[in-house]
Motif scaffolding. Sequence first.
Motif, PDB file in Angstrom:
ATOM      1  N   ASP A   1       0.945  -1.096   0.004  1.00 40.85           N
ATOM      2  CA  ASP A   1      -0.155   0.023  -0.132  1.00 40.85           C
ATOM      3  C   ASP A   1       0.869   1.237  -0.023  1.00 40.85           C
ATOM      4  OD1 ASP A   1      -2.065  -1.738   0.209  1.00 40.85           O
ATOM      5  OD2 ASP A   1      -2.550  -1.119   2.285  1.00 40.85           O
ATOM      6  N   HIS A   2       2.010   1.141   0.170  1.00 35.22           N
ATOM      7  CA  HIS A   2       3.075   2.233   0.342  1.00 35.22           C
ATOM      8  C   HIS A   2       2.743   3.168   1.601  1.00 35.22           C
ATOM      9  CE1 HIS A   2       5.895   1.563  -3.274  1.00 35.22           C
ATOM     10  NE2 HIS A   2       4.633   1.244  -3.834  1.00 35.22           N
ATOM     11  N   ALA A   3       2.354   2.401   2.628  1.00 38.86           N
ATOM     12  CA  ALA A   3       1.592   3.126   3.858  1.00 38.86           C
ATOM     13  C   ALA A   3       2.858   3.173   4.922  1.00 38.86           C
ATOM     14  CB  ALA A   3       0.522   2.132   4.418  1.00 38.86           C
ATOM     15  N   ALA A   4       4.116   2.808   4.698  1.00 34.08           N
ATOM     16  CA  ALA A   4       4.883   2.978   5.591  1.00 34.08           C
ATOM     17  C   ALA A   4       5.298   4.397   6.183  1.00 34.08           C
ATOM     18  CB  ALA A   4       6.319   2.452   5.222  1.00 34.08           C
ATOM     19  N   THR A   5       5.190   5.418   5.306  1.00 36.53           N
ATOM     20  CA  THR A   5       5.532   6.837   5.726  1.00 36.53           C
ATOM     21  C   THR A   5       4.318   7.249   6.646  1.00 36.53           C
ATOM     22  OG1 THR A   5       7.136   7.034   3.731  1.00 36.53           O
ATOM     23  CG2 THR A   5       6.066   9.119   4.820  1.00 36.53           C
ATOM     24  N   LYS A   6       3.304   6.848   6.087  1.00 36.55           N
ATOM     25  CA  LYS A   6       2.112   7.121   7.100  1.00 36.55           C
ATOM     26  C   LYS A   6       2.155   6.532   8.418  1.00 36.55           C
ATOM     27  CE  LYS A   6      -2.072   8.817   7.758  1.00 36.55           C
ATOM     28  NZ  LYS A   6      -2.313  10.206   7.822  1.00 36.55           N
ATOM     29  N   VAL A   7       2.275   5.292   8.414  1.00 37.08           N
ATOM     30  CA  VAL A   7       2.314   4.494   9.607  1.00 37.08           C
ATOM     31  C   VAL A   7       3.375   5.188  10.569  1.00 37.08           C
ATOM     32  CG1 VAL A   7       2.847   2.213  10.647  1.00 37.08           C
ATOM     33  CG2 VAL A   7       1.197   2.521   8.475  1.00 37.08           C
ATOM     34  N   ARG A   8       4.430   5.477   9.923  1.00 38.28           N
ATOM     35  CA  ARG A   8       5.853   5.962  10.862  1.00 38.28           C
ATOM     36  C   ARG A   8       5.099   7.231  11.433  1.00 38.28           C
ATOM     37  NH1 ARG A   8       8.949   3.816   6.410  1.00 38.28           N
ATOM     38  NH2 ARG A   8      10.107   2.186   7.526  1.00 38.28           N
ATOM     39  N   GLN A   9       4.406   8.290  10.765  1.00 40.06           N
ATOM     40  CA  GLN A   9       3.952   9.402  11.254  1.00 40.06           C
ATOM     41  C   GLN A   9       2.995   9.304  12.400  1.00 40.06           C
ATOM     42  OE1 GLN A   9       2.577  11.149   7.605  1.00 40.06           O
ATOM     43  NE2 GLN A   9       4.595  11.942   6.779  1.00 40.06           N
ATOM     44  N   LEU A  10       2.242   8.120  12.330  1.00 38.27           N
ATOM     45  CA  LEU A  10       1.122   8.048  13.439  1.00 38.27           C
ATOM     46  C   LEU A  10       1.731   7.796  14.725  1.00 38.27           C
ATOM     47  CD1 LEU A  10      -1.124   5.686  11.312  1.00 38.27           C
ATOM     48  CD2 LEU A  10      -1.438   8.266  11.945  1.00 38.27           C
ATOM     49  N   ARG A  11       3.044   7.466  14.754  1.00 32.10           N
ATOM     50  CA  ARG A  11       3.502   7.145  16.028  1.00 32.10           C
ATOM     51  C   ARG A  11       3.305   8.263  17.171  1.00 32.10           C
ATOM     52  NH1 ARG A  11       9.440   5.003  14.541  1.00 32.10           N
ATOM     53  NH2 ARG A  11       9.238   6.901  13.212  1.00 32.10           N
ATOM     54  N   SER A  12       3.446   9.486  16.604  1.00 33.49           N
ATOM     55  CA  SER A  12       2.956  10.657  17.493  1.00 33.49           C
ATOM     56  C   SER A  12       1.561  10.770  17.967  1.00 33.49           C
ATOM     57  CB  SER A  12       3.533  11.976  16.942  1.00 33.49           C
ATOM     58  OG  SER A  12       2.620  12.250  15.785  1.00 33.49           O
TER      59      SER A  12
END
Length: 181
Positions: A158-169
């Motif tokens: 899904d190319h969602a890695a960047t989005k998922v990393r941003q969700l940590r906050s």
Amino acid sequence: MKRLLKLSLPLVLLVILGGSWWLISHRTAPAQTPQPMAKPKEPHYRPLTLSELNHDPKLTACSLIYYAVKHSKIQRWQEVADFKLGWQLDQYPTENGIKSLVWPDKQIKANAKQLQPNWFALSKTGAVTYHSFIVHSFRDDMTLTTTLPKIIQQLNQDHAATKVRQLRSNLVIIAHQKTAN
């Protein structure tokens, strides 16, 4: 004739000098090998890895929640779909891994925790089981079982890695201790 030679000599010299100057100024440079055009840099996509998730519990939890919201067919997981509000996780160690209760809103207060939340269990072997209590029913929880490697594969697809990393906050984890039976 002498006179003709006197007049033509400067003219010949002028033609020779002018021709030499023209040849020198219009001489083509030696053939150069054309340099390949530099490709414009594409935005670098860094996929999720199992190693990265094993070393970052918040990233693991965000990956599991993102997958549940986007790919599970359990309707109640849409209750936690507001990525801007985030989540609060109550994590409880089990014999086989961790059980995480997922509350919508990272700032949720105890008095708002009335209805049984969605939850997931992550085993030490990487098995993931999603649970959702069915409201107004006496049936068992709805469940979905998958594995952490399959979740990683889907999120990278899904190319969602960047989005998922941003969700940590937007994630707060409350770790509870294992209680003696």
